[in-house]
Design a protein around this motif. Structure first.
Motif, PDB file in Angstrom:
ATOM      1  N   GLU A 285      -0.667  -4.284   0.828  1.00  0.00           N
ATOM      2  CA  GLU A 285      -0.206  -4.436   2.202  1.00  0.00           C
ATOM      3  C   GLU A 285       1.111  -5.190   2.294  1.00  0.00           C
ATOM      4  O   GLU A 285       1.849  -5.020   3.244  1.00  0.00           O
ATOM      5  CB  GLU A 285      -1.279  -5.144   3.026  1.00  0.00           C
ATOM      6  CG  GLU A 285      -2.554  -4.326   3.123  1.00  0.00           C
ATOM      7  CD  GLU A 285      -3.696  -5.099   3.738  1.00  0.00           C
ATOM      8  OE1 GLU A 285      -3.470  -6.242   4.197  1.00  0.00           O
ATOM      9  OE2 GLU A 285      -4.811  -4.574   3.762  1.00  0.00           O
ATOM     10  N   ALA A 286       1.433  -5.977   1.310  1.00  0.00           N
ATOM     11  CA  ALA A 286       2.651  -6.779   1.341  1.00  0.00           C
ATOM     12  C   ALA A 286       3.867  -5.978   0.893  1.00  0.00           C
ATOM     13  O   ALA A 286       4.990  -6.427   1.037  1.00  0.00           O
ATOM     14  CB  ALA A 286       2.501  -8.008   0.452  1.00  0.00           C
ATOM     15  N   HIS A 287       3.655  -4.782   0.360  1.00  0.00           N
ATOM     16  CA  HIS A 287       4.754  -3.984  -0.160  1.00  0.00           C
ATOM     17  C   HIS A 287       5.075  -2.822   0.771  1.00  0.00           C
ATOM     18  O   HIS A 287       4.217  -2.312   1.477  1.00  0.00           O
ATOM     19  CB  HIS A 287       4.398  -3.433  -1.547  1.00  0.00           C
ATOM     20  CG  HIS A 287       4.110  -4.502  -2.551  1.00  0.00           C
ATOM     21  ND1 HIS A 287       5.085  -5.338  -3.029  1.00  0.00           N
ATOM     22  CD2 HIS A 287       2.970  -4.880  -3.157  1.00  0.00           C
ATOM     23  CE1 HIS A 287       4.555  -6.186  -3.894  1.00  0.00           C
ATOM     24  NE2 HIS A 287       3.261  -5.931  -3.986  1.00  0.00           N
TER      25      HIS A 287
ATOM     26  N   ALA B 212       7.731   2.609   0.033  1.00  0.00           N
ATOM     27  CA  ALA B 212       8.571   3.022  -1.099  1.00  0.00           C
ATOM     28  C   ALA B 212       8.186   2.254  -2.357  1.00  0.00           C
ATOM     29  O   ALA B 212       8.106   2.825  -3.446  1.00  0.00           O
ATOM     30  CB  ALA B 212      10.040   2.800  -0.780  1.00  0.00           C
ATOM     31  N   GLU B 213       7.920   0.959  -2.208  1.00  0.00           N
ATOM     32  CA  GLU B 213       7.507   0.153  -3.363  1.00  0.00           C
ATOM     33  C   GLU B 213       6.151   0.609  -3.884  1.00  0.00           C
ATOM     34  O   GLU B 213       5.909   0.621  -5.087  1.00  0.00           O
ATOM     35  CB  GLU B 213       7.467  -1.327  -2.992  1.00  0.00           C
ATOM     36  CG  GLU B 213       8.832  -1.934  -2.769  1.00  0.00           C
ATOM     37  CD  GLU B 213       8.758  -3.352  -2.218  1.00  0.00           C
ATOM     38  OE1 GLU B 213       9.646  -4.141  -2.559  1.00  0.00           O
ATOM     39  OE2 GLU B 213       7.825  -3.655  -1.454  1.00  0.00           O
TER      40      GLU B 213
ATOM     41  N   VAL C  94       6.711   3.783  -5.959  1.00  0.00           N
ATOM     42  CA  VAL C  94       7.293   3.470  -7.264  1.00  0.00           C
ATOM     43  C   VAL C  94       6.207   2.919  -8.179  1.00  0.00           C
ATOM     44  O   VAL C  94       6.109   3.295  -9.342  1.00  0.00           O
ATOM     45  CB  VAL C  94       8.473   2.477  -7.118  1.00  0.00           C
ATOM     46  CG1 VAL C  94       8.906   1.950  -8.463  1.00  0.00           C
ATOM     47  CG2 VAL C  94       9.638   3.151  -6.410  1.00  0.00           C
ATOM     48  N   SER C  95       5.361   2.053  -7.650  1.00  0.00           N
ATOM     49  CA  SER C  95       4.271   1.494  -8.436  1.00  0.00           C
ATOM     50  C   SER C  95       3.311   2.600  -8.879  1.00  0.00           C
ATOM     51  O   SER C  95       2.863   2.623 -10.021  1.00  0.00           O
ATOM     52  CB  SER C  95       3.524   0.445  -7.610  1.00  0.00           C
ATOM     53  OG  SER C  95       2.400  -0.007  -8.309  1.00  0.00           O
ATOM     54  N   GLU C  96       3.011   3.522  -7.963  1.00  0.00           N
ATOM     55  CA  GLU C  96       2.126   4.644  -8.292  1.00  0.00           C
ATOM     56  C   GLU C  96       2.755   5.513  -9.379  1.00  0.00           C
ATOM     57  O   GLU C  96       2.092   5.914 -10.331  1.00  0.00           O
ATOM     58  CB  GLU C  96       1.877   5.484  -7.040  1.00  0.00           C
ATOM     59  CG  GLU C  96       1.068   6.736  -7.285  1.00  0.00           C
ATOM     60  CD  GLU C  96       0.996   7.624  -6.053  1.00  0.00           C
ATOM     61  OE1 GLU C  96       0.632   8.785  -6.221  1.00  0.00           O
ATOM     62  OE2 GLU C  96       1.320   7.171  -4.946  1.00  0.00           O
TER      63      GLU C  96
END
Length: 67
Positions: free
Chosen positions: A14-16, A19-20, A23-25
């Motif tokens: 929830e803090a990201h 788009a972030e 990228v993490s996925e």
């Protein structure tokens, strides 16, 4: 009923920004998986464009016949 393919976001997600999160996925996928996903999306895009062209051609045909 929840789709099993959808994951429940972790509290830290929830803090990201979205788009972030993407990228993490993507960082979790290997090159083959990324290429496969890109290929699928490219095919879907081509089909959508063809469908849009068909729809616009049909609208043009109807407008020409109505005139």
């Amino acid at each position: 009923m929840r789709n099993p393919a959808q994951r429940t976001p972790a509290p830290s997600d929830e803090a990201h920004s979205p788009a972030e999160q993407r990228v993490s996925e993507f960082a979790q996928l290997d090159d083959h998986a990324l290429i496969d996903e890109l290929s699928t999306l490219t095919t879907q895009t081509a089909r959508m464009r063809a469908r849009m062209f068909d729809l616009m051609a049909e609208l043009d045909r109807r407008r020409a016949n109505a005139a």
